[in-house]
Design an enzyme around this catalytic site. Structure first.
Site, PDB file in Angstrom:
ATOM      1  N   ARG A   1       5.433 -19.365  11.046  1.00  0.00           N
ATOM      2  CA  ARG A   1       6.870 -19.121  11.248  1.00  0.00           C
ATOM      3  C   ARG A   1       7.305 -19.321  12.702  1.00  0.00           C
ATOM      4  O   ARG A   1       8.178 -18.623  13.213  1.00  0.00           O
ATOM      5  CB  ARG A   1       7.260 -17.702  10.789  1.00  0.00           C
ATOM      6  CG  ARG A   1       7.029 -17.437   9.329  1.00  0.00           C
ATOM      7  CD  ARG A   1       7.901 -18.280   8.403  1.00  0.00           C
ATOM      8  NE  ARG A   1       7.487 -18.070   7.033  1.00  0.00           N
ATOM      9  CZ  ARG A   1       6.609 -18.871   6.401  1.00  0.00           C
ATOM     10  NH1 ARG A   1       6.116 -19.955   6.988  1.00  0.00           N
ATOM     11  NH2 ARG A   1       6.263 -18.614   5.159  1.00  0.00           N
TER      12      ARG A   1
ATOM     13  N   SER B   1      12.625 -12.669   4.105  1.00  0.00           N
ATOM     14  CA  SER B   1      11.589 -11.714   4.543  1.00  0.00           C
ATOM     15  C   SER B   1      11.919 -11.246   5.953  1.00  0.00           C
ATOM     16  O   SER B   1      12.076 -12.067   6.857  1.00  0.00           O
ATOM     17  CB  SER B   1      10.220 -12.393   4.553  1.00  0.00           C
ATOM     18  OG  SER B   1       9.877 -12.724   3.236  1.00  0.00           O
TER      19      SER B   1
ATOM     20  N   GLU C   1      10.224 -11.102  11.531  1.00  0.00           N
ATOM     21  CA  GLU C   1      10.318 -12.568  11.417  1.00  0.00           C
ATOM     22  C   GLU C   1      11.739 -12.981  11.837  1.00  0.00           C
ATOM     23  O   GLU C   1      11.957 -14.046  12.412  1.00  0.00           O
ATOM     24  CB  GLU C   1      10.054 -12.974   9.958  1.00  0.00           C
ATOM     25  CG  GLU C   1      10.119 -14.472   9.733  1.00  0.00           C
ATOM     26  CD  GLU C   1       9.760 -14.846   8.289  1.00  0.00           C
ATOM     27  OE1 GLU C   1       8.782 -14.281   7.748  1.00  0.00           O
ATOM     28  OE2 GLU C   1      10.466 -15.687   7.720  1.00  0.00           O
TER      29      GLU C   1
HETATM   30  C1  FAD Z   1      17.694 -15.410   0.634  1.00  0.00           C
HETATM   31  C2  FAD Z   1      16.812 -15.942   1.731  1.00  0.00           C
HETATM   32  C3  FAD Z   1      15.579 -16.483   1.419  1.00  0.00           C
HETATM   33  C4  FAD Z   1      14.759 -16.989   2.427  1.00  0.00           C
HETATM   34  N1  FAD Z   1      13.558 -17.510   2.086  1.00  0.00           N
HETATM   35  C5  FAD Z   1      12.748 -17.998   3.057  1.00  0.00           C
HETATM   36  C6  FAD Z   1      11.476 -18.557   2.714  1.00  0.00           C
HETATM   37  O1  FAD Z   1      11.087 -18.647   1.564  1.00  0.00           O
HETATM   38  N2  FAD Z   1      10.706 -19.015   3.720  1.00  0.00           N
HETATM   39  C7  FAD Z   1      11.101 -18.968   5.036  1.00  0.00           C
HETATM   40  O2  FAD Z   1      10.350 -19.414   5.913  1.00  0.00           O
HETATM   41  N3  FAD Z   1      12.304 -18.438   5.380  1.00  0.00           N
HETATM   42  C8  FAD Z   1      13.125 -17.974   4.430  1.00  0.00           C
HETATM   43  N4  FAD Z   1      14.340 -17.432   4.780  1.00  0.00           N
HETATM   44  C9  FAD Z   1      14.711 -17.336   6.196  1.00  0.00           C
HETATM   45  C10 FAD Z   1      15.531 -18.528   6.734  1.00  0.00           C
HETATM   46  O3  FAD Z   1      16.287 -19.139   5.683  1.00  0.00           O
HETATM   47  C11 FAD Z   1      14.655 -19.582   7.389  1.00  0.00           C
HETATM   48  O4  FAD Z   1      13.939 -19.044   8.478  1.00  0.00           O
HETATM   49  C12 FAD Z   1      15.488 -20.760   7.889  1.00  0.00           C
HETATM   50  O5  FAD Z   1      14.638 -21.798   8.232  1.00  0.00           O
HETATM   51  C13 FAD Z   1      16.364 -20.422   9.083  1.00  0.00           C
HETATM   52  O6  FAD Z   1      17.245 -21.522   9.305  1.00  0.00           O
HETATM   53  P1  FAD Z   1      18.691 -21.299   9.917  1.00  0.00           P
HETATM   54  O7  FAD Z   1      19.311 -22.618  10.110  1.00  0.00           O
HETATM   55  O8  FAD Z   1      19.457 -20.331   9.113  1.00  0.00           O
HETATM   56  O9  FAD Z   1      18.311 -20.683  11.314  1.00  0.00           O
HETATM   57  P2  FAD Z   1      19.109 -19.537  12.175  1.00  0.00           P
HETATM   58  O10 FAD Z   1      18.997 -18.267  11.425  1.00  0.00           O
HETATM   59  O11 FAD Z   1      20.478 -20.080  12.411  1.00  0.00           O
HETATM   60  O12 FAD Z   1      18.269 -19.529  13.456  1.00  0.00           O
HETATM   61  C14 FAD Z   1      16.937 -19.024  13.444  1.00  0.00           C
HETATM   62  C15 FAD Z   1      16.316 -19.267  14.828  1.00  0.00           C
HETATM   63  O13 FAD Z   1      16.171 -20.658  15.052  1.00  0.00           O
HETATM   64  C16 FAD Z   1      16.901 -21.065  16.205  1.00  0.00           C
HETATM   65  N5  FAD Z   1      17.492 -22.375  15.892  1.00  0.00           N
HETATM   66  C17 FAD Z   1      18.263 -22.687  14.818  1.00  0.00           C
HETATM   67  N6  FAD Z   1      18.564 -23.990  14.839  1.00  0.00           N
HETATM   68  C18 FAD Z   1      17.973 -24.509  15.950  1.00  0.00           C
HETATM   69  C19 FAD Z   1      17.918 -25.810  16.532  1.00  0.00           C
HETATM   70  N7  FAD Z   1      18.545 -26.836  16.003  1.00  0.00           N
HETATM   71  N8  FAD Z   1      17.230 -25.968  17.687  1.00  0.00           N
HETATM   72  C20 FAD Z   1      16.598 -24.920  18.271  1.00  0.00           C
HETATM   73  N9  FAD Z   1      16.609 -23.674  17.770  1.00  0.00           N
HETATM   74  C21 FAD Z   1      17.293 -23.469  16.625  1.00  0.00           C
HETATM   75  C22 FAD Z   1      17.965 -19.977  16.426  1.00  0.00           C
HETATM   76  O14 FAD Z   1      18.345 -19.890  17.768  1.00  0.00           O
HETATM   77  C23 FAD Z   1      17.209 -18.749  15.965  1.00  0.00           C
HETATM   78  O15 FAD Z   1      16.371 -18.282  16.983  1.00  0.00           O
HETATM   79  C24 FAD Z   1      15.180 -16.940   3.773  1.00  0.00           C
HETATM   80  C25 FAD Z   1      16.442 -16.399   4.092  1.00  0.00           C
HETATM   81  C26 FAD Z   1      17.248 -15.914   3.072  1.00  0.00           C
HETATM   82  C27 FAD Z   1      18.605 -15.355   3.424  1.00  0.00           C
END
Ligand code: FAD
Length: 333
Positions: free
Chosen positions: A210, A258, A329
């Site tokens: 992660r 998570s 996480e």
């Molecule tokens: C219902 C649900 C189910 C989920 N299931 C999973 C799962 O099965 N597996 C899993 O791993 N995760 C899961 N997640 C968590 C999440 O969806 C993932 O971690 C996802 O990849 C985060 O992407 P985001 O664009 O929303 O990132 P954000 O939440 O917008 O950002 C997360 C982090 O990444 C950084 N970031 C975002 N974009 C960039 C970029 N372009 N460049 C540099 N840094 C950046 C942000 O600054 C922050 O620190 C789940 C979440 C939910 C709500």
């Protein structure tokens, strides 16, 4: 609002930790009327004083002073240059599905890579049954998975149902069902705080559970190597994985997936929390889900502080019971 601070590179993108600044050289002071100057110097879309609760799946978080939404690499590059010139703190986000923003909000600029920054292209790989897919960071992971299924390309089905952006998923090395983003990835294009684009091949990238070490750079695009597959079989597989999620995860309550990382070599975080008897534990409007103990859910009225207090309470109780300190996480801003 948070007190004004000065920084010159993206705030540290987490590691599940509270926001920290990288050890950059001090720079010129933040320009006091930076919002006006930003408006004058950058012509892209900006939302002012926008509550982060609107942009994060936990549906909590105070206002960001500005949310800048670049529509192209050129706009992104010029934005970062202007922010550096003005000495304004910034943080990039995708879909906010792994983010807990404080109730005080963020006195800087949230750079949001969203639907306008979401092209998908493909070219032939070296082998006949391989395709290289280039995706911009703002593309939603679900859109990418659906596109791959429609094209009959396999390798990213595990991501069906993860509600993040491609950029966020790469930075988080998002994963499910024993697979993670780093496996299909071949390279990442980053934007440095100093304004240049750099491409890093997979072998040059430090992925772990992660986490991708970005060195404070922003992910602009990623390339994946995918194999030819049967469209119908891929569709069925993704449908099955989505149904499995629905069964195992809370529905209809805001959450960030998570909340804690699974500790290495030990039972999963959810099992430890459940065995500590914490399902249903509540602080204010934040609750340990009754369905899946590693999901902290917003029962409707939660604040960011409720989530922080619940997180600490869960950490304390699991430590007391099993001697294990759970690491979040979710990234905390
Ligand atoms: C219902 C649900 C189910 C989920 N299931 C999973 C799962 O099965 N597996 C899993 O791993 N995760 C899961 N997640 C968590 C999440 O969806 C993932 O971690 C996802 O990849 C985060 O992407 P985001 O664009 O929303 O990132 P954000 O939440 O917008 O950002 C997360 C982090 O990444 C950084 N970031 C975002 N974009 C960039 C970029 N372009 N460049 C540099 N840094 C950046 C942000 O600054 C922050 O620190 C789940 C979440 C939910 C709500």
């Amino acid at each position: 609002m948070l007190p004004a601070r000065v920084c010159n590179l993206q705030d540290s993108p987490g590691r599940g930790a509270v926001l920290k600044f990288r050890g950059q050289k001090p720079m010129e002071k933040k320009v006091s009327n930076w919002p006006e100057q930003l408006r004058d110097l950058w012509s892209g879309e900006i939302e002012w004083d926008s509550p982060m609760a609107r942009w994060c799946t936990l549906q909590v978080g105070g206002p960001a002073r500005a949310i800048a939404i670049p529509a192209s690499r050129e706009e992104l590059q010029s934005l970062i240059a202007v922010l550096a010139k003005l000495g304004v703190c910034w943080r990039v986000i995708g879909r906010g599905s792994n983010l807990l923003v404080s109730d005080a909000g963020y006195e800087g600029v949230i750079v949001m890579l969203g639907r306008k920054f979401a092209t998908i292209d493909k070219r032939a790989g070296k082998k006949a049954d391989e395709t290289l897919v280039q995706v911009e960071a703002g593309c939603s992971l679900m859109k990418l998975v659906n596109w791959c299924v429609a094209q009959g390309l396999q390798g990213l089905e595990f991501a069906a149902g993860i509600p993040g952006s491609v950029g966020g998923a790469v930075v988080m090395n998002a994963g499910a069902w024993g697979k993670e983003m780093s496996e299909a990835l071949t390279s990442v294009v980053f934007l440095r705080g100093s304004g240049e684009f750099v491409e890093r091949k997979k072998g040059e990238l430090a992925f772990s559970y992660r986490h991708l070490e970005t060195e404070g750079m922003l992910v602009v695009a990623a390339e994946f190597l995918l194999q030819a597959g049967d469209h119908q079989a891929l569709d069925i597989r993704c449908g099955q994985l989505m149904r499995d999620r629905k069964e195992k995860q809370p529905q209809g309550q805001a959450n960030a997936g998570s909340f804690f990382k699974n500790p290495a070599g030990l039972p999963a975080a959810g099992k430890l929390i459940q065995d500590a008897g914490l399902k249903g534990l509540r602080v204010g409007g934040a609750q340990v889900s009754e369905v899946h103990a590693n999901f902290l859910v917003n029962t409707g009225s939660a604040t960011a502080q409720d989530f922080l207090d619940l997180m600490r309470l869960v950490q304390e109780k699991v430590l007391e019971r099993f001697g294990v300190r759970l690491e979040p996480e979710v990234h905390i801003l």
